[in-house]
Scaffold this motif. Structure first.
Motif, PDB file in Angstrom:
ATOM      1  N   VAL A 107       0.830   0.029  -8.012  1.00 53.32           N
ATOM      2  CA  VAL A 107       1.668  -0.641  -9.001  1.00 53.32           C
ATOM      3  C   VAL A 107       3.017  -0.191  -8.855  1.00 53.32           C
ATOM      4  CG1 VAL A 107       1.504  -0.608 -11.896  1.00 53.32           C
ATOM      5  CG2 VAL A 107      -0.971  -0.070 -10.157  1.00 53.32           C
ATOM      6  N   GLU A 108       3.424   1.215  -9.141  1.00 58.50           N
ATOM      7  CA  GLU A 108       5.006   1.363  -8.882  1.00 58.50           C
ATOM      8  C   GLU A 108       5.368   0.956  -7.718  1.00 58.50           C
ATOM      9  OE1 GLU A 108       7.824   5.533  -9.175  1.00 58.50           O
ATOM     10  OE2 GLU A 108       5.486   5.485  -8.820  1.00 58.50           O
ATOM     11  N   LEU A 109       5.131   0.603  -6.995  1.00 57.02           N
ATOM     12  CA  LEU A 109       5.500  -0.653  -5.662  1.00 57.02           C
ATOM     13  C   LEU A 109       5.757  -1.841  -5.705  1.00 57.02           C
ATOM     14  CD1 LEU A 109       4.073   1.937  -2.489  1.00 57.02           C
ATOM     15  CD2 LEU A 109       5.971   1.645  -3.512  1.00 57.02           C
ATOM     16  N   TYR A 110       4.547  -2.388  -6.699  1.00 56.81           N
ATOM     17  CA  TYR A 110       4.953  -3.584  -6.719  1.00 56.81           C
ATOM     18  C   TYR A 110       5.724  -3.688  -8.290  1.00 56.81           C
ATOM     19  CZ  TYR A 110       2.557  -8.345  -8.765  1.00 56.81           C
ATOM     20  OH  TYR A 110       2.725  -9.397  -8.739  1.00 56.81           O
ATOM     21  N   LEU A 111       5.891  -2.772  -9.212  1.00 57.16           N
ATOM     22  CA  LEU A 111       7.248  -3.479 -10.275  1.00 57.16           C
ATOM     23  C   LEU A 111       8.032  -2.933  -9.524  1.00 57.16           C
ATOM     24  CD1 LEU A 111       4.910  -1.620 -12.380  1.00 57.16           C
ATOM     25  CD2 LEU A 111       5.059  -3.982 -12.356  1.00 57.16           C
ATOM     26  N   LEU A 112       8.317  -1.908  -9.020  1.00 56.20           N
ATOM     27  CA  LEU A 112       9.550  -2.461  -7.648  1.00 56.20           C
ATOM     28  C   LEU A 112       9.982  -3.356  -7.439  1.00 56.20           C
ATOM     29  CD1 LEU A 112       9.570   1.625  -6.076  1.00 56.20           C
ATOM     30  CD2 LEU A 112      11.388   0.830  -8.172  1.00 56.20           C
ATOM     31  N   ARG A 113       9.139  -3.964  -6.631  1.00 54.71           N
ATOM     32  CA  ARG A 113       9.532  -5.303  -5.128  1.00 54.71           C
ATOM     33  C   ARG A 113       9.717  -6.218  -6.292  1.00 54.71           C
ATOM     34  NH1 ARG A 113       5.265  -7.291  -0.526  1.00 54.71           N
ATOM     35  NH2 ARG A 113       5.968  -5.513   0.433  1.00 54.71           N
ATOM     36  N   ASP A 139       0.706  -0.956  -0.292  1.00 51.11           N
ATOM     37  CA  ASP A 139      -0.201  -0.225   0.117  1.00 51.11           C
ATOM     38  C   ASP A 139       1.083   0.986  -0.148  1.00 51.11           C
ATOM     39  OD1 ASP A 139      -2.304   1.498   0.023  1.00 51.11           O
ATOM     40  OD2 ASP A 139      -2.807   0.964   2.105  1.00 51.11           O
ATOM     41  N   ILE A 140       0.214   1.998  -0.148  1.00 54.89           N
ATOM     42  CA  ILE A 140       0.950   3.790   0.153  1.00 54.89           C
ATOM     43  C   ILE A 140       0.908   4.659   0.408  1.00 54.89           C
ATOM     44  CG2 ILE A 140      -0.838   4.662  -1.659  1.00 54.89           C
ATOM     45  CD1 ILE A 140       1.564   6.062  -3.191  1.00 54.89           C
ATOM     46  N   ASP A 141       2.045   4.861   1.245  1.00 64.83           N
ATOM     47  CA  ASP A 141       1.846   5.959   2.741  1.00 64.83           C
ATOM     48  C   ASP A 141       0.575   7.431   1.968  1.00 64.83           C
ATOM     49  OD1 ASP A 141       2.122   6.761   5.228  1.00 64.83           O
ATOM     50  OD2 ASP A 141       2.753   8.411   4.161  1.00 64.83           O
ATOM     51  N   ASN A 142      -0.107   7.016   3.305  1.00 67.48           N
ATOM     52  CA  ASN A 142      -1.117   8.214   2.901  1.00 67.48           C
ATOM     53  C   ASN A 142      -0.570  10.002   2.824  1.00 67.48           C
ATOM     54  OD1 ASN A 142      -3.777   8.723   2.454  1.00 67.48           O
ATOM     55  ND2 ASN A 142      -4.246  10.304   3.654  1.00 67.48           N
ATOM     56  N   LYS A 143       0.619   9.917   3.923  1.00 67.08           N
ATOM     57  CA  LYS A 143       0.861  11.686   3.952  1.00 67.08           C
ATOM     58  C   LYS A 143       1.883  11.690   2.605  1.00 67.08           C
ATOM     59  CE  LYS A 143       3.760  14.025   6.798  1.00 67.08           C
ATOM     60  NZ  LYS A 143       4.034  13.891   8.685  1.00 67.08           N
ATOM     61  N   ALA A 144       2.622  10.740   2.123  1.00 67.38           N
ATOM     62  CA  ALA A 144       2.780  10.562   1.291  1.00 67.38           C
ATOM     63  C   ALA A 144       2.657  10.969  -0.225  1.00 67.38           C
ATOM     64  CB  ALA A 144       4.301   9.764   0.362  1.00 67.38           C
ATOM     65  N   LEU A 145       1.226   9.596  -0.396  1.00 66.09           N
ATOM     66  CA  LEU A 145       0.372  10.399  -0.974  1.00 66.09           C
ATOM     67  C   LEU A 145      -0.539  12.036  -1.592  1.00 66.09           C
ATOM     68  CD1 LEU A 145      -1.868   8.766  -4.095  1.00 66.09           C
ATOM     69  CD2 LEU A 145      -2.691   8.399  -1.884  1.00 66.09           C
ATOM     70  N   LEU A 146      -0.806  12.442  -0.319  1.00 68.94           N
ATOM     71  CA  LEU A 146      -0.679  13.551  -0.488  1.00 68.94           C
ATOM     72  C   LEU A 146      -0.529  14.257  -0.642  1.00 68.94           C
ATOM     73  CD1 LEU A 146      -3.036  13.781   2.978  1.00 68.94           C
ATOM     74  CD2 LEU A 146      -3.875  14.010   0.471  1.00 68.94           C
ATOM     75  N   LYS A 147       1.235  14.948  -0.434  1.00 74.48           N
ATOM     76  CA  LYS A 147       2.295  15.253  -0.925  1.00 74.48           C
ATOM     77  C   LYS A 147       2.338  15.168  -2.385  1.00 74.48           C
ATOM     78  CE  LYS A 147       7.266  16.645  -0.752  1.00 74.48           C
ATOM     79  NZ  LYS A 147       8.299  16.051   0.325  1.00 74.48           N
ATOM     80  N   HIS A 148       2.370  14.038  -2.751  1.00 74.49           N
ATOM     81  CA  HIS A 148       2.655  13.405  -4.673  1.00 74.49           C
ATOM     82  C   HIS A 148       1.788  14.277  -4.759  1.00 74.49           C
ATOM     83  CE1 HIS A 148       3.891  12.074  -7.592  1.00 74.49           C
ATOM     84  NE2 HIS A 148       2.561  11.100  -8.200  1.00 74.49           N
ATOM     85  N   PHE A 149       0.098  14.659  -4.722  1.00 69.71           N
ATOM     86  CA  PHE A 149      -0.618  14.828  -5.292  1.00 69.71           C
ATOM     87  C   PHE A 149      -0.590  16.246  -5.578  1.00 69.71           C
ATOM     88  CE2 PHE A 149      -5.640  15.783  -5.798  1.00 69.71           C
ATOM     89  CZ  PHE A 149      -6.139  14.879  -6.355  1.00 69.71           C
ATOM     90  N   GLU A 150      -0.052  16.850  -3.962  1.00 68.29           N
ATOM     91  CA  GLU A 150      -0.889  18.376  -4.231  1.00 68.29           C
ATOM     92  C   GLU A 150       0.641  19.055  -5.033  1.00 68.29           C
ATOM     93  OE1 GLU A 150      -2.496  20.317  -2.798  1.00 68.29           O
ATOM     94  OE2 GLU A 150      -3.853  19.045  -2.668  1.00 68.29           O
ATOM     95  N   GLU A 151       1.462  18.331  -5.214  1.00 69.35           N
ATOM     96  CA  GLU A 151       3.060  18.516  -6.611  1.00 69.35           C
ATOM     97  C   GLU A 151       2.289  18.265  -7.408  1.00 69.35           C
ATOM     98  OE1 GLU A 151       5.823  15.287  -5.247  1.00 69.35           O
ATOM     99  OE2 GLU A 151       6.890  16.304  -3.768  1.00 69.35           O
ATOM    100  N   ILE A 152       1.419  17.327  -8.324  1.00 66.90           N
ATOM    101  CA  ILE A 152       1.139  17.699  -9.380  1.00 66.90           C
ATOM    102  C   ILE A 152       0.063  19.214  -9.345  1.00 66.90           C
ATOM    103  CG2 ILE A 152      -1.262  15.851 -10.772  1.00 66.90           C
ATOM    104  CD1 ILE A 152      -0.093  13.711  -9.317  1.00 66.90           C
ATOM    105  N   LYS A 153      -0.621  19.384  -8.334  1.00 65.61           N
ATOM    106  CA  LYS A 153      -1.456  20.325  -8.432  1.00 65.61           C
ATOM    107  C   LYS A 153      -1.010  21.330  -8.815  1.00 65.61           C
ATOM    108  CE  LYS A 153      -5.011  20.794  -5.508  1.00 65.61           C
ATOM    109  NZ  LYS A 153      -6.053  20.111  -4.835  1.00 65.61           N
ATOM    110  N   LEU A 154       0.385  21.559  -8.503  1.00 65.15           N
ATOM    111  CA  LEU A 154       1.165  22.988  -8.500  1.00 65.15           C
ATOM    112  C   LEU A 154       2.097  22.552  -9.816  1.00 65.15           C
ATOM    113  CD1 LEU A 154       2.992  22.731  -4.704  1.00 65.15           C
ATOM    114  CD2 LEU A 154       1.276  24.323  -5.695  1.00 65.15           C
TER     115      LEU A 154
END
Length: 288
Positions: free
Chosen positions: A116-122, A69-84
């Motif tokens: 998906v990215e985390l799975y592929l990395l693993r 799973d993806i860390d929610n805090k990291a996800l929120l940060k990434h999503f805000e970066e997309i918006k910026l």
């Protein structure tokens, strides 16, 4: 909403495909200025969207089994970066509107992409690299193709009837001197376009194929289009310069790494497909 396919009993609907289609079309139209959404192209994009969803569903199912799973805090940060990356709130909202997505829906899509990215990395997708020796070997094997594009200069004359086009085609076929081409066209008061030093990737595809097929034996071509007939007269060809290893080393490494990653991805998906239970329920959506 209609279910198209069940992937291990998990449904993929026509609405899901439609939304992925929107994303794909935005990407395609950004990269291909001349892309037209013909019936054939629409079917192609639908199929690509469905295949993408099947592949992603399989990976997400496996990721859940492995507890990824993806860390929610990291996800929120990434999503805000997309918006910026958008210049204004209005542009962001316009983008969502074009994709026919609510912000919450896009957030969920980004979350799934992250899993998906985390799975592929693993599973070793990023464990790809090439030595200097391997890069040089690839360059030596392919250096005849690693060159700047050939450049063509040519006249283009349009006709709305075949008879007139054939007259000029036959006339220009006999001319070998560039200045005489211009004189003949001017004397006949024909409208024409002159294209100078056009890279081969910008030359009309059908014309380029005819040039290559002629192997330099012909320089005049007649092509039938949807709106009429085109006569092309090639008056100059500048072969592309061979690019040295040092000039192309970085791009070669990037190309080979991406190619290897794609092959790994396809292998991962292929193995998942082999053991998956996929049932097509209603594919009429793909034919519309």
């Amino acid at each position: 909403m209609s279910v198209i396919v069940l992937v291990n009993n998990e449904p993929i609907s026509d609405q899901m495909v439609q939304k992925v289609m929107k994303r794909l079309l935005v990407e395609i139209q950004e990269n291909e200025e001349d892309f037209e959404l013909t019936k054939e192209n629409k079917k192609f994009v639908k199929t690509e969207a469905l295949n993408y969803l099947i592949d992603r569903t399989l990976i997400l199912q496996e990721a859940r089994k492995e507890g990824i799973d993806i860390d929610n805090k990291a996800l929120l940060k990434h999503f805000e970066e997309i918006k910026l990356t958008f210049d204004s709130k209005e542009e962001w909202e316009k983008s969502l509107e074009e994709l026919e997505l609510e912000e919450s829906e896009l957030f969920e899509e980004v979350r799934k992409d992250g899993i998906v990215e985390l799975y592929l990395l693993r599973h070793g997708l990023e464990d790809v690299d090439f030595t200097e020796k391997e890069l040089k070997e690839f360059y030596e094997e392919n250096k005849d193709y690693i060159r700047e594009p050939d450049k063509f200069s040519f006249y283009e004359i349009f006709f709305d009837n075949l008879e007139s086009a054939e007259v000029i085609y036959n006339l220009l076929s006999e001319i070998r001197v560039k200045s005489k081409v211009l004189k003949e066209l001017s004397d006949r008061e024909l409208e024409f376009l002159y294209h100078s030093d056009v890279s081969d990737n910008k030359v009309p595809q059908e014309l380029l194929e005819m040039i290559e097929d002629s192997e330099g034996e012909e320089d005049t071509f007649l092509i039938s289009g949807d709106d009429g007939y085109y006569v092309y007269k090639i008056v100059d060809v500048k072969p592309g310069r061979e690019v040295s290893y040092d000039e192309v080393k970085k791009e070669l490494a990037e190309y080979l790494i991406e190619k290897a990653k794609q092959e790994k991805f396809e292998k991962i998906v292929s193995e998942l497909l082999d053991k998956a239970d996929i049932k097509y329920v209603d594919t009429s959506f793909l034919e519309d």
